[in-house]
Design a protein around this motif. Structure first.
Motif, PDB file in Angstrom:
ATOM      1  N   UNK A 104       0.832  -1.205   0.000  1.00 50.49           N
ATOM      2  CA  UNK A 104       0.000   0.000   0.000  1.00 50.49           C
ATOM      3  C   UNK A 104       0.869   1.258   0.000  1.00 50.49           C
ATOM      4  N   UNK A 105       1.943   1.209   0.778  1.00 48.31           N
ATOM      5  CA  UNK A 105       2.810   2.385   0.867  1.00 48.31           C
ATOM      6  C   UNK A 105       3.621   2.588  -0.412  1.00 48.31           C
ATOM      7  N   UNK A 106       3.969   1.516  -1.100  1.00 48.27           N
ATOM      8  CA  UNK A 106       4.670   1.679  -2.384  1.00 48.27           C
ATOM      9  C   UNK A 106       3.812   2.465  -3.367  1.00 48.27           C
ATOM     10  N   UNK A 107       2.511   2.254  -3.309  1.00 48.57           N
ATOM     11  CA  UNK A 107       1.608   2.996  -4.186  1.00 48.57           C
ATOM     12  C   UNK A 107       1.581   4.477  -3.831  1.00 48.57           C
ATOM     13  N   UNK A 108       1.861   4.805  -2.563  1.00 46.70           N
ATOM     14  CA  UNK A 108       1.831   6.206  -2.106  1.00 46.70           C
ATOM     15  C   UNK A 108       3.172   6.909  -2.292  1.00 46.70           C
ATOM     16  N   UNK A 109       4.247   6.146  -2.500  1.00 51.27           N
ATOM     17  CA  UNK A 109       5.594   6.693  -2.727  1.00 51.27           C
ATOM     18  C   UNK A 109       5.988   7.726  -1.675  1.00 51.27           C
ATOM     19  N   UNK A 110       6.031   7.345  -0.391  1.00 48.18           N
ATOM     20  CA  UNK A 110       6.385   8.306   0.655  1.00 48.18           C
ATOM     21  C   UNK A 110       7.844   8.745   0.538  1.00 48.18           C
ATOM     22  N   UNK A 111       8.097   9.996   0.894  1.00 43.65           N
ATOM     23  CA  UNK A 111       9.458  10.526   0.856  1.00 43.65           C
ATOM     24  C   UNK A 111      10.048  10.696   2.255  1.00 43.65           C
ATOM     25  N   UNK A 112       9.241  10.415   3.290  1.00 44.16           N
ATOM     26  CA  UNK A 112       9.682  10.550   4.675  1.00 44.16           C
ATOM     27  C   UNK A 112       9.579   9.197   5.365  1.00 44.16           C
ATOM     28  N   UNK A 113      10.623   8.828   6.099  1.00 50.33           N
ATOM     29  CA  UNK A 113      10.633   7.607   6.898  1.00 50.33           C
ATOM     30  C   UNK A 113      10.714   7.997   8.368  1.00 50.33           C
ATOM     31  N   UNK A 114       9.696   7.615   9.151  1.00 58.55           N
ATOM     32  CA  UNK A 114       9.711   7.822  10.593  1.00 58.55           C
ATOM     33  C   UNK A 114      10.187   6.537  11.254  1.00 58.55           C
ATOM     34  N   UNK A 115      11.266   6.617  12.021  1.00 53.45           N
ATOM     35  CA  UNK A 115      11.818   5.451  12.694  1.00 53.45           C
ATOM     36  C   UNK A 115      11.548   5.571  14.187  1.00 53.45           C
ATOM     37  N   UNK A 116      10.733   4.665  14.716  1.00 51.93           N
ATOM     38  CA  UNK A 116      10.410   4.656  16.135  1.00 51.93           C
ATOM     39  C   UNK A 116      11.366   3.768  16.917  1.00 51.93           C
ATOM     40  N   UNK A 117      10.881   3.262  18.049  1.00 52.68           N
ATOM     41  CA  UNK A 117      11.740   2.502  18.954  1.00 52.68           C
ATOM     42  C   UNK A 117      11.663   1.006  18.681  1.00 52.68           C
ATOM     43  N   UNK A 118      10.554   0.382  19.076  1.00 61.79           N
ATOM     44  CA  UNK A 118      10.359  -1.058  18.892  1.00 61.79           C
ATOM     45  C   UNK A 118       8.876  -1.349  19.026  1.00 61.79           C
ATOM     46  N   UNK A 119       8.391  -2.437  18.438  1.00 63.19           N
ATOM     47  CA  UNK A 119       6.977  -2.797  18.548  1.00 63.19           C
ATOM     48  C   UNK A 119       6.564  -3.066  19.988  1.00 63.19           C
ATOM     49  N   UNK A 120       5.340  -2.676  20.318  1.00 61.40           N
ATOM     50  CA  UNK A 120       4.768  -2.989  21.622  1.00 61.40           C
ATOM     51  C   UNK A 120       3.978  -4.290  21.574  1.00 61.40           C
ATOM     52  N   UNK A 121       3.764  -4.893  22.743  1.00 60.28           N
ATOM     53  CA  UNK A 121       3.086  -6.192  22.758  1.00 60.28           C
ATOM     54  C   UNK A 121       1.606  -6.081  22.437  1.00 60.28           C
TER      55      UNK A 121
END
Length: 213
Positions: free
Chosen positions: A45-62
């Motif tokens: 889905x995101x490839x279709x949107x071609x985002x130019x910004x990457x947000x990098x968080x910490x780690x997945x929550x349970x």
């Protein structure tokens, strides 16, 4: 899924993450196949949107990505209609594993998508450590990833930055910022939306992304 997304998810599933770090994409648990599929659908889905910004968080929550397989999502996002930015919702193939039943929705994911909708921006979302770090012997807990775990995740955000037309990488919180710095990326840092950080997160993201419009 495209072949590049398939290969990315396969590499993610193959990592031996060590103790107190759950690779919820690996092939040891049958339901992880649904998480691999969900992640592939999201990246498609995101490839279709071609985002130019990457947000990098910490780690997945349970209660979040650990359940769904998709960054900054929770159970309720897969049960309702598409969100304000047109992602998720019925008919796209997302499936909740059976072990999601009864798990409370992670509030950080809700805040993230509310703020993105308010700002009208759609970055690609990821984590410095894309596996679930928890307290030893307590799988239903969250733990800040250590430097080695974040380093193990570095090739994956780097791969995403190459798969998408990313122009700006943003660290969401201190863990991501340190991880990006260690890999040689001088990325801007904004407040993490968890633990009362909604306002600071929104202000930081708006300050970075909206003036360029």
């Amino acid at each position: 899924m495209t072949s590049s997304i398939d290969a990315f998810v396969d590499r993610l599933a193959a990592v031996d993450t060590g103790p107190a770090c759950n690779n919820f994409f690996d092939h040891s648990v049958p339901e992880n196949a649904l998480r691999r599929r969900n992640l592939g659908i999201y990246l498609g889905e995101m490839q279709e949107r071609a985002p130019t910004v990457l947000l990098v968080g910490e780690a997945p929550g349970f209660r979040g990505m650990r359940i769904t397989g998709v960054p900054f999502t929770n159970r309720t996002m897969f049960e309702g209609p598409a969100n304000a930015l047109g992602l998720f919702g019925p008919g796209k193939g997302y499936v909740l594993p059976a072990d999601a039943a009864g798990v409370a929705a992670e509030p950080t994911a809700t805040v993230m998508w509310q703020v993105l909708a308010e700002l009208g921006v759609l970055p690609l979302l990821w984590s410095a450590c894309p596996w679930h770090t928890h307290q030893p012997g307590r799988p239903l807990s969250n733990r800040t990833p250590n430097a080695a775990e974040a380093a193990l995740g570095t090739p994956f955000w780097q791969a995403l930055a190459g798969m998408f037309p990313i122009e700006t990488v943003v660290a969401v919180g201190n863990v991501a910022h340190r991880s990006l710095q260690r890999s040689g990326v001088d990325a801007p840092k904004i407040r993490h939306p968890a633990h009362g950080g909604r306002s600071g997160f929104k202000q930081g993201l708006a300050g970075l992304l909206l003036p360029a419009r």
